[in-house]
Structure formats: C-alpha cells, structure tokens
Design a protein around this motif. Sequence first.
Motif, PDB file in Angstrom:
ATOM      1  N   PRO A 215       0.410 -17.297  -0.103  1.00  0.00           N
ATOM      2  CA  PRO A 215      -0.484 -16.304   0.881  1.00  0.00           C
ATOM      3  C   PRO A 215       1.262 -15.218   0.808  1.00  0.00           C
ATOM      4  O   PRO A 215       1.203 -14.225   1.771  1.00  0.00           O
ATOM      5  N   PHE A 216       2.160 -15.665   1.203  1.00  0.00           N
ATOM      6  CA  PHE A 216       3.110 -14.807   1.823  1.00  0.00           C
ATOM      7  C   PHE A 216       3.867 -13.470   0.504  1.00  0.00           C
ATOM      8  O   PHE A 216       3.817 -12.066   0.530  1.00  0.00           O
ATOM      9  N   MET A 217       3.423 -13.507  -0.790  1.00  0.00           N
ATOM     10  CA  MET A 217       3.667 -12.869  -1.443  1.00  0.00           C
ATOM     11  C   MET A 217       2.687 -11.932  -1.844  1.00  0.00           C
ATOM     12  O   MET A 217       2.405 -10.688  -1.635  1.00  0.00           O
ATOM     13  N   ALA A 218       1.289 -12.355  -1.922  1.00  0.00           N
ATOM     14  CA  ALA A 218       0.516 -11.442  -1.261  1.00  0.00           C
ATOM     15  C   ALA A 218      -0.149 -10.695   0.042  1.00  0.00           C
ATOM     16  O   ALA A 218      -0.246  -9.214   0.317  1.00  0.00           O
ATOM     17  N   PHE A 219       0.443 -11.042   1.144  1.00  0.00           N
ATOM     18  CA  PHE A 219       0.592 -10.128   2.063  1.00  0.00           C
ATOM     19  C   PHE A 219       1.739  -9.318   1.600  1.00  0.00           C
ATOM     20  O   PHE A 219       1.350  -7.874   3.135  1.00  0.00           O
ATOM     21  N   LEU A 220       3.101  -9.829   1.681  1.00  0.00           N
ATOM     22  CA  LEU A 220       4.134  -8.721   1.725  1.00  0.00           C
ATOM     23  C   LEU A 220       3.802  -7.638   0.685  1.00  0.00           C
ATOM     24  O   LEU A 220       3.635  -6.591   1.627  1.00  0.00           O
ATOM     25  N   ILE A 222       0.671  -6.205   0.391  1.00  0.00           N
ATOM     26  CA  ILE A 222      -0.730  -6.164   0.372  1.00  0.00           C
ATOM     27  C   ILE A 222      -0.066  -4.511   1.851  1.00  0.00           C
ATOM     28  O   ILE A 222      -0.186  -3.520   1.365  1.00  0.00           O
ATOM     29  N   ALA A 223       0.583  -5.439   2.405  1.00  0.00           N
ATOM     30  CA  ALA A 223       1.598  -4.596   3.197  1.00  0.00           C
ATOM     31  C   ALA A 223       2.449  -3.208   3.419  1.00  0.00           C
ATOM     32  O   ALA A 223       1.644  -2.040   3.712  1.00  0.00           O
ATOM     33  N   ILE A 224       3.538  -3.479   2.036  1.00  0.00           N
ATOM     34  CA  ILE A 224       4.169  -2.159   2.253  1.00  0.00           C
ATOM     35  C   ILE A 224       3.440  -0.987   1.350  1.00  0.00           C
ATOM     36  O   ILE A 224       3.330  -0.349   0.869  1.00  0.00           O
ATOM     37  N   SER A 225       2.081  -1.810   0.200  1.00  0.00           N
ATOM     38  CA  SER A 225       1.064  -1.197  -0.177  1.00  0.00           C
ATOM     39  C   SER A 225       0.410   0.025   0.606  1.00  0.00           C
ATOM     40  O   SER A 225       0.051   0.886   1.019  1.00  0.00           O
ATOM     41  N   LEU A 226      -0.532  -0.915   1.734  1.00  0.00           N
ATOM     42  CA  LEU A 226      -0.952  -0.397   2.783  1.00  0.00           C
ATOM     43  C   LEU A 226       0.221   0.841   3.328  1.00  0.00           C
ATOM     44  O   LEU A 226      -0.757   2.047   3.765  1.00  0.00           O
ATOM     45  N   GLY A 227       1.082   0.498   4.010  1.00  0.00           N
ATOM     46  CA  GLY A 227       1.877   1.764   4.232  1.00  0.00           C
ATOM     47  C   GLY A 227       2.319   2.952   3.236  1.00  0.00           C
ATOM     48  O   GLY A 227       1.941   3.950   3.745  1.00  0.00           O
ATOM     49  N   LEU A 228       2.299   2.597   2.026  1.00  0.00           N
ATOM     50  CA  LEU A 228       2.024   3.896   1.073  1.00  0.00           C
ATOM     51  C   LEU A 228       1.047   4.781   1.251  1.00  0.00           C
ATOM     52  O   LEU A 228       0.830   6.101   1.104  1.00  0.00           O
ATOM     53  N   SER A 352      13.012  -1.921  -4.309  1.00  0.00           N
ATOM     54  CA  SER A 352      13.547  -3.249  -4.147  1.00  0.00           C
ATOM     55  C   SER A 352      12.475  -4.561  -3.601  1.00  0.00           C
ATOM     56  O   SER A 352      12.461  -5.506  -4.408  1.00  0.00           O
ATOM     57  N   ILE A 353      11.909  -3.988  -2.273  1.00  0.00           N
ATOM     58  CA  ILE A 353      10.579  -4.704  -2.228  1.00  0.00           C
ATOM     59  C   ILE A 353       9.519  -5.173  -3.173  1.00  0.00           C
ATOM     60  O   ILE A 353       9.285  -5.821  -3.470  1.00  0.00           O
ATOM     61  N   LEU A 354       9.073  -3.784  -4.528  1.00  0.00           N
ATOM     62  CA  LEU A 354       8.375  -4.066  -5.342  1.00  0.00           C
ATOM     63  C   LEU A 354       9.048  -5.110  -6.015  1.00  0.00           C
ATOM     64  O   LEU A 354       8.430  -5.811  -7.131  1.00  0.00           O
ATOM     65  N   THR A 355       9.925  -5.323  -6.623  1.00  0.00           N
ATOM     66  CA  THR A 355      10.929  -5.997  -7.755  1.00  0.00           C
ATOM     67  C   THR A 355      11.222  -7.764  -7.035  1.00  0.00           C
ATOM     68  O   THR A 355      10.490  -8.155  -7.496  1.00  0.00           O
ATOM     69  N   ILE A 356      10.723  -7.353  -5.907  1.00  0.00           N
ATOM     70  CA  ILE A 356      10.514  -9.072  -4.970  1.00  0.00           C
ATOM     71  C   ILE A 356       9.128  -9.189  -5.206  1.00  0.00           C
ATOM     72  O   ILE A 356       9.065 -10.458  -5.510  1.00  0.00           O
ATOM     73  N   SER A 357       8.729  -8.494  -4.722  1.00  0.00           N
ATOM     74  CA  SER A 357       7.211  -9.319  -4.741  1.00  0.00           C
ATOM     75  C   SER A 357       6.357  -9.045  -7.122  1.00  0.00           C
ATOM     76  O   SER A 357       5.677 -10.567  -6.371  1.00  0.00           O
TER      77      SER A 357
END
Length: 451
Positions: A215-220, A222-228, A352-357
């Motif tokens: 749940p955490f990784m999917a939310f993370l 989706i959130a950064i993708s939506l922002g882009l 960096s966020i993408l790498t963590i995802s």
Amino acid sequence: MESLIPALNAIDSFMWGPPLITLLVGTGIYLTVRLGLIQVFKLPTALRLIFSAKNQGKGDVSSFKALCVALAATVGTGNIVGVATAVKVGGPGAIFWMWVAAFFGMATKYSEGLLAVKYRSVDEKGEIAGGPMFYIKNGMGEKWKPLATFFALACIGVAYFGIGTFPQVNAIVDSMEISFGFPKLAMDAILTFFIAAITIGGLQSIAKVASKIIPFMAFLYIAISLGLIVADYSRIPEAVSLIITDAFTGQAAVGGFAGSTIMMAMQNGIARGVFSNESGLGSAPIAAAAAKTKWPAEQGLISMTGTFIDTIIICTMTGIALVLTGVWQGDAAGAAMTSAAFASTYGTVGSSILTISLVLFAFTTILGWNYYGERACIYLFGTKGVLPYRLIFIVLIASGAFLKLEAIWILADIVNGLMAIPNLIALLALSGVIVAETKAYMEWRKEQNEE
C-alpha cells in the motif's frame, strides 16, 4: 550471455508471435463474453471486497494479504522498466496494447482466482496448496497431469530465470548505483541477506511484509506520477491521442522515432503488459488459493483488482509520464528513461523517489515469486524440495547483478510464455465451471442484499 542474444531473440519472437498473443488475448475476450463483462459491471464490488471480505472459510491468510502477495509479485520492474522498454521498442502505441491486454486480462485474472480456490488442496504440512497445477489436475482430470507438471516446471523457471530474480535484482543494483552511487556488489549482498531472512519464514512472513510495503509503495508512486502529469495537464489529450494513433499506424505522430510497426507495438505492449500484471500467466492464483474464503468467485473478484491496480493505474501513470515528457524519443532506455521523465519535473529529487519506488517494487516481486516457485516445487517434489529450492533461489539472487539487461528481459519473456500456455488451456477447458460458480455467488449476494 551476450553471444546468446540473437538466438534468444529468435526464440522470443516465435514465443510471443501471433499464436500466443491470440491465445492470451483470445482467452481474455472469450471469458469476458461468457462472464458478461464482469470486469466492468463488477469492478466496484471487487474494489469494495478488498477491505470488506469476511475472510470466512479455510485458508492460510486473509483475502487482503493474499492480494498483497499477488501484487507483491506483479507490481515490480514491469511497471517502471517494462513500460519504458515497451515504449522504446514499440513506440507509444505499445501503451494502448497494454490497456487492451489488461482489460481482457481482468476477466482472465478473475477466472484464475476463482479456480484456484475451487480446486485447492492441503499439503503434507497442513498448508493450503493451489494454483494452475491443481486446477489442471483436479479440474481437468488425472490424464492432464503432464500439463500440470509442465506448468509447475515452467513456474520454477520463471521464479529462477524470469520475473522472480534477474530483472528485479538488475533493476535494484543498477538504479541504486546510478542514483546514489551505491556499489553494485554491496547492494547485491544486502539484498541477498534480506531476501534470505524473509523467505525462510514462508508465506506468513512474506504476506506480513507485503501487506505493509505494497500500500505504501503504490501510494508513493501514484502520488509522484500524478504530480508530474498534473504539472503538464494541458498536453494530456495530445499524449493520449498519440498513444492511440500510434497503436494503429505503427509510426509516431512526432519525429524522432523510426522502425516501429503495428506488430512491434502490439507484441511489446502485450508481452510487457503480461510481464507486469501476469494475467494469464497462472502465478497470482497460487497466492489466491491461500485466502480465507468460502466462495471461489469472491477471491476471483479480489484477484481481478490486481490487474486493474497494476496496469490500468500504475503502468498508465508511467506511460503517460514518458509520452508527456518526450523522453521516449531520447537515447535513454529502461529505468534511465523513466528516471529522466521524473527528473524533468522534480529534478534530482524525482530521480531519487523513483529509485526508492523501483527498489520497493522489485524487492516485493522477488518475495512473491519466491513463494510461487516454492509452491510449484512442493507440487513436484513434496516439502523435501523446499530447502534446495530456497538455496538455489538465494544463489541466483546473489548472481543476478552481473547479467546484461537485454538478455535478462528476453529470457524473462520466453519463460513467461512457457508458463502461460498450460494455464490458458486450463482456463478455456474449465470455463463452464467458472460461469457456474460465478452465477451461484452472484445469486447468493442478491439473497444477502449485498448487490
């Protein structure tokens, strides 16, 4: 390995040629028709059941945890690297064919989950055992046992040499080195240690970790993708139009891309879509079988949401980001292409966020596939085969950092195809059972005033 690439390419092109694509999508279309567009009319019910299923009946884990184990295996590098690879080779039109495969794949995934619960059994340790090898043997009859054996062998092959190991390890060590300068050897050693520690605990340990991380990784992501996407929202219609037109013209609507054909877009989109959501592959029903439920169709509906979440939501986010930012026309490939898309909006923070995802996605995929391969191993050799299987798996994880990316993806595609064939045959053969179980469950829901 590099010298084998031409031969692997030839096998891959044959494997993912018209026959398998027709069987894969055709099975999804056939089940969609027989089930009355269940992925459209029952999707709201399926999404509610993720959290409201009563978890009554035999099983090892809750329906939610069973879905998380399945999502752990499906939400992986295919969502980030696979989408980028498909677009690089097949053009933006590959995304459209991913959508097509996912739409019909939802009916396939529903059917897989239903049959997994319908024909599951108990192993010598008292744990639930299920999946295509059981619904082939128990549903189609003993004379089909060789097909079940072939599936189990192919499943171990995918766990060892396909989705389960090399692409995930390669993605983790490469992205950590590129983004944070983390040495490959050190990252591989750390990864191997954690995989070994968690997988020794079996399904309960894997389900516990997956239900926290997924749940955490999917939310993370989706959130950064939506922002882009929102940052460049005015060009969304143009991007979607390019995806659809390129799917049927085989040429990009803007300059900078040559050699893409309709077949390449279709082949790459469907192959990468299956790599990502695994509909028709027969993997997710191995996890679905362990769910605590009385109704096969109930877990089928919950399983169906896995394809929706994985491809219709997460892969779409990646695809739109690649097209909107125009990075698909550059020289970057794989994770580097997706990283460039996020960096164009967020700078180094985005990378960096993408790498963590990516690391979280790939890590959980390794865990999920370790479980799938283990269940196939138990089917073939009994519980005595578990320790050797785990040791070999850990050794392959440790060596996965040193293989060439192109060879890894080709090999993964080939073993995926081998696993899909016996499963799709079983789904077609048992379609009558699927329809009957669906009707019984839907009538029960009406009686309970739950519809």
